[in-house]
Design an enzyme around this catalytic site. Structure first.
Site, PDB file in Angstrom:
ATOM      1  N   GLY A  64       0.835  -1.192   0.000  1.00 45.02           N
ATOM      2  CA  GLY A  64       0.000   0.000   0.000  1.00 45.02           C
ATOM      3  C   GLY A  64       0.872   1.245   0.000  1.00 45.02           C
ATOM      4  N   GLN A  69       3.044   9.881   1.130  1.00 48.04           N
ATOM      5  CA  GLN A  69       4.358   9.261   1.331  1.00 48.04           C
ATOM      6  C   GLN A  69       5.351   9.603   0.226  1.00 48.04           C
ATOM      7  OE1 GLN A  69       2.363   5.257   2.106  1.00 48.04           O
ATOM      8  NE2 GLN A  69       4.262   5.054   3.255  1.00 48.04           N
ATOM      9  N   CYS A 109       5.397  -0.110   7.471  1.00 49.88           N
ATOM     10  CA  CYS A 109       5.100   1.037   6.623  1.00 49.88           C
ATOM     11  C   CYS A 109       6.343   1.368   5.810  1.00 49.88           C
ATOM     12  CB  CYS A 109       4.710   2.227   7.505  1.00 49.88           C
ATOM     13  SG  CYS A 109       4.326   3.720   6.576  1.00 49.88           S
ATOM     14  N   LEU A 110       6.173   1.655   4.530  1.00 56.15           N
ATOM     15  CA  LEU A 110       7.325   1.989   3.694  1.00 56.15           C
ATOM     16  C   LEU A 110       8.027   3.249   4.184  1.00 56.15           C
ATOM     17  CD1 LEU A 110       5.931   1.195   0.122  1.00 56.15           C
ATOM     18  CD2 LEU A 110       7.504  -0.176   1.515  1.00 56.15           C
ATOM     19  N   HIS A 151      -4.919   2.024   7.236  1.00 57.58           N
ATOM     20  CA  HIS A 151      -3.544   2.523   7.386  1.00 57.58           C
ATOM     21  C   HIS A 151      -3.257   3.619   6.353  1.00 57.58           C
ATOM     22  CE1 HIS A 151       0.964   1.624   7.917  1.00 57.58           C
ATOM     23  NE2 HIS A 151       0.925   2.359   6.812  1.00 57.58           N
ATOM     24  N   GLU A 152      -3.671   3.385   5.098  1.00 55.46           N
ATOM     25  CA  GLU A 152      -3.372   4.352   4.036  1.00 55.46           C
ATOM     26  C   GLU A 152      -4.212   5.624   4.175  1.00 55.46           C
ATOM     27  OE1 GLU A 152      -0.739   3.797   2.552  1.00 55.46           O
ATOM     28  OE2 GLU A 152      -0.568   1.652   2.921  1.00 55.46           O
ATOM     29  N   HIS A 155      -2.584   7.923   6.489  1.00 55.99           N
ATOM     30  CA  HIS A 155      -1.509   8.715   5.868  1.00 55.99           C
ATOM     31  C   HIS A 155      -2.055  10.014   5.286  1.00 55.99           C
ATOM     32  CE1 HIS A 155       2.144   6.382   6.113  1.00 55.99           C
ATOM     33  NE2 HIS A 155       1.586   5.292   5.602  1.00 55.99           N
TER      34      HIS A 155
HETATM   35 NI    NI Z   1       2.329   3.333   5.629  1.00 58.72          NI
END
Ligand code: NI
Length: 194
Positions: A64, A69, A109-110, A151-152, A155
């Site tokens: 995701g 991000q 998370c990236l 989660h996204e 963000h």
């Molecule tokens: Ni994330």
């Protein structure tokens, strides 16, 4: 993200296309705290952003990615929770209409590499969004997809999964990542692994 951890599902690039990858911001970058603006038009520029986000997500690899991000503050999320990395999903202006139950899953998370922690979220959700073609849709999700969508969307609201952890834990994670960014050290070799 989760299960064993969301990050570990994608380990190869899906499309043979040459698309330039976008730079991912890392916690505690203050840009990750911005509230993203609604998208009012799904035009060609938006479609190419979506495609670049998907390629960046697959290459990372992750399951995701929110536009926040990659330092683009518009309400766009891409997700692919399939094992074959063949089910890309796009959520423009996503909104959670209903949520039910409570579940726990390990998330990553990236933007917070090397960190995996258990987070409590709604178990089932119903979400409304606009797809890559500009069409509105609604979707019911549970399990990994439900967690990933929540989660996204966080963000897009400037929220990160570490915000659900204790201040002590969050502080340790922040310090660890700051050292990683500053020293370029190998994440696995840094002490104080949370
Ligand atoms: Ni994330």
């Amino acid at each position: 993200m989760p299960c064993p951890s969301l990050l570990e599902f994608c380990n190869r690039n899906r499309l043979g296309l040459t698309v330039s990858l976008l730079d991912i911001l890392y916690y505690p970058d203050s840009q990750l705290r911005r509230n993203a603006a609604p998208v009012d038009n799904v035009d060609g520029k938006m479609v190419s952003l979506i495609d670049q986000m998907l390629e960046t997500m697959y290459a990372a690899p992750g399951i995701g990615l929110a536009a926040t991000q990659v330092n683009i503050h518009q309400r766009v999320v891409v997700i692919d929770v399939s094992e074959e990395n063949d089910t890309p999903m796009t959520f423009i202006n996503p909104e959670i209409l209903l949520s039910e139950g409570v579940g726990e899953m390990q998330e990553g998370c990236l933007s917070i590499p090397g960190v995996y922690e258990t987070v409590k979220r709604s178990e089932q959700i119903k979400v409304a969004a606009i797809d890559r073609e500009g069409n509105p849709f609604e979707l019911e999700a549970d399990g990994l997809l439900s967690v990933c969508i929540q989660h996204e969307i966080d963000h897009l609201n400037g929220k990160l999964f570490v915000d659900y952890l204790s201040p002590l834990k969050r502080n340790r994670i922040r310090k660890r990542l700051e050292r990683w960014i500053r020293d370029g050290a190998d994440l696995d070799e840094l002490p104080d692994r949370p």
